[in-house]
Write a protein that holds these residues in place. Structure first.
Motif, mmCIF file in Angstrom:
data_model
loop_
_atom_site.group_PDB
_atom_site.id
_atom_site.type_symbol
_atom_site.label_atom_id
_atom_site.label_comp_id
_atom_site.label_asym_id
_atom_site.label_seq_id
_atom_site.Cartn_x
_atom_site.Cartn_y
_atom_site.Cartn_z
ATOM 1 N N TRP A 155 122.290 -63.602 55.498
ATOM 2 C CA TRP A 155 121.925 -63.779 54.095
ATOM 3 C C TRP A 155 122.122 -62.507 53.284
ATOM 4 N N PHE A 158 117.348 -69.289 42.507
ATOM 5 C CA PHE A 158 118.519 -69.049 43.354
ATOM 6 C C PHE A 158 118.709 -67.603 43.804
ATOM 7 N N TYR A 188 118.962 -66.500 47.389
ATOM 8 C CA TYR A 188 119.029 -67.836 47.992
ATOM 9 C C TYR A 188 117.665 -68.512 48.103
ATOM 10 N N ILE A 239 126.877 -71.171 44.320
ATOM 11 C CA ILE A 239 126.064 -70.801 45.477
ATOM 12 C C ILE A 239 126.384 -71.676 46.687
ATOM 13 N N GLN A 273 128.557 -70.408 49.612
ATOM 14 C CA GLN A 273 128.051 -69.524 50.661
ATOM 15 C C GLN A 273 127.741 -70.382 51.889
ATOM 16 N N LYS A 293 126.068 -70.214 54.779
ATOM 17 C CA LYS A 293 124.722 -70.443 55.290
ATOM 18 C C LYS A 293 123.914 -71.323 54.338
ATOM 19 N N TYR A 294 124.097 -71.103 53.048
ATOM 20 C CA TYR A 294 123.409 -71.946 52.070
ATOM 21 C C TYR A 294 123.913 -73.381 52.178
ATOM 22 N N ASN A 349 122.534 -75.199 55.174
ATOM 23 C CA ASN A 349 121.148 -75.609 54.969
ATOM 24 C C ASN A 349 121.050 -76.791 54.012
ATOM 25 N N TYR A 350 121.893 -76.766 52.982
ATOM 26 C CA TYR A 350 121.929 -77.894 52.044
ATOM 27 C C TYR A 350 122.284 -79.183 52.782
ATOM 28 N N ILE A 403 115.374 -74.317 52.120
ATOM 29 C CA ILE A 403 116.504 -73.760 51.373
ATOM 30 C C ILE A 403 117.337 -74.889 50.765
ATOM 31 N N ALA A 404 117.823 -74.655 49.558
ATOM 32 C CA ALA A 404 118.666 -75.593 48.806
ATOM 33 C C ALA A 404 117.873 -76.774 48.256
#
Length: 353
Positions: free
Chosen positions: A55, A213, A216, A247, A250, A252-253, A256-257, A289-290
């Motif tokens: 992150w 945001f 993150y 965003i 990214q 990792k984001y 998670n989304y 997250i997200a």
């Protein structure tokens, strides 16, 4: 013990270095100065930090460094410390157990211990080792007497007079048991919320996007829940925060989304979704997250009572003319030096030991 003015001067130099470093990076590592070795070394540290924490993008690290660069000035440091009698402090060794969820998240504790004339016995998070090690090295270069005041430890912490520890609710129980015999500040999970009335401007809602945001959404100052009036239409909110849609690029984001969306759908939860942020009605404060939770209210006065009763779970309340210590839209990630985590005055704590 290092003289107070000497300590302050060293941190002012660090702040100036942070500002110069951000300019150096933004100019694509081109500098008119002859000596750029410290900046080159720090740039390598910044770029390597992501290997310890995915992150920690360069953008997020620079954001943290830039923020501290603006805070570490003579004016700000003196304004912060002028209300305290630092001369009454007797040098103590303070154990610091730091978190690593966002870049330099424990820097305020680190700064507070050192600038008040104490020794910092630091246990770093495995997610944020490189940045603090470099900063300590630079501080010692600027003021060599700091060498006796900064100790990093990977093992069991011993021979300290007080402790400031930050962790999850689970680790906090361990901290409270282990450190209960001496002076301590134990920080647990906290979240931040925003109270909307439906009268917000587009600019305010866009600024709220920064609160959601930035980093993150991983920080305790990141807004993870919205309180909205019954019948609230989220269209204006989604339009206002659309500028943050990159965003989702990214990895990792995005992962998670995708994961959290799948969990919600398989559980047949009702969600609102715009392709990079999900909204879910939920009574809890900490959203994955997200995603951001929301809850309807019928009375602002009743909501105020609820938030007052549950303030130990909250770090920031973002609102406009609603709450005594509210934070303006877009300002949660820009605290002043005198705005303490969990509203606990760490300078006063150190002076009282």
């Amino acid at each position: 013990m290092i003289d107070h003015k000497v300590r302050l001067k060293a941190f002012v130099k660090l702040g100036a270095f942070f500002q110069e470093f951000c300019e150096y990076v933004n100019n694509n590592a081109v500098s008119l100065e002859n000596d750029t070795s410290w900046k080159e070394e720090f740039l390598q540290v910044v770029n390597n930090a992501k290997h310890y924490n995915g992150w920690f993008t360069q953008e997020n690290i620079l954001l943290s460094i830039k923020s501290w660069g603006h805070l570490l000035t003579v004016h700000n440091l003196e304004k912060w410390l002028n209300d305290y009698n630092l001369s009454k402090n007797t040098s103590k060794t303070v154990a610091l157990i730091l978190a690593g969820n966002i870049p330099l998240v424990g820097f305020h504790d680190f700064l507070t211990v050192l600038i008040t004339g104490n020794k910092a016995l630091v246990k770093l998070s495995s997610n944020d080792k490189l940045l603090f090690n470099f900063i300590a090295k630079y501080l010692i270069y600027t003021e060599p007497t700091f060498k006796e005041s900064i100790i990093f430890s990977d093992g069991k912490l011993e021979n300290f007079d007080a402790v400031i520890a930050t962790g999850s609710n689970n680790t906090a129980r361990y901290f409270e048991h282990y450190f209960s015999k001496g002076p301590n500040i134990i920080r647990k999970n906290r979240n931040s919320v925003a109270v909307l009335t439906g009268q917000e401007t587009t600019e305010e809602l866009t600024a709220l996007g920064d609160d959601i945001f930035t980093y993150y959404g991983l920080g305790c100052r990141s807004v993870s829940k919205l309180f909205v009036p019954e019948g609230y239409n989220f269209d204006d909110f989604y339009k206002a925060v659309y500028k943050f849609h990159p965003i989702i690029n990214q990895n990792k984001y995005a992962n998670n989304y995708d994961y959290n969306k799948a969990v919600y759908l398989m559980s047949e939860f009702k969600i609102l979704d715009n392709g990079f942020l999900m909204l879910k009605e939920d009574s809890n404060y900490g959203s994955p997250i997200a995603s951001v939770f929301f809850e309807y209210y019928t009375s602002l006065e009743e909501l105020k009572i609820k938030l007052e009763q549950e303030k130990d779970q909250l770090q920031c309340i973002v609102a406009n003319n609603f709450y005594t210590n509210e934070i303006a839209f877009g300002k949660t990630q820009m605290p002043e030096l005198w705005e303490y985590a969990d509203h606990i005055d760490t300078v006063e704590f150190l002076l009282s030991i």
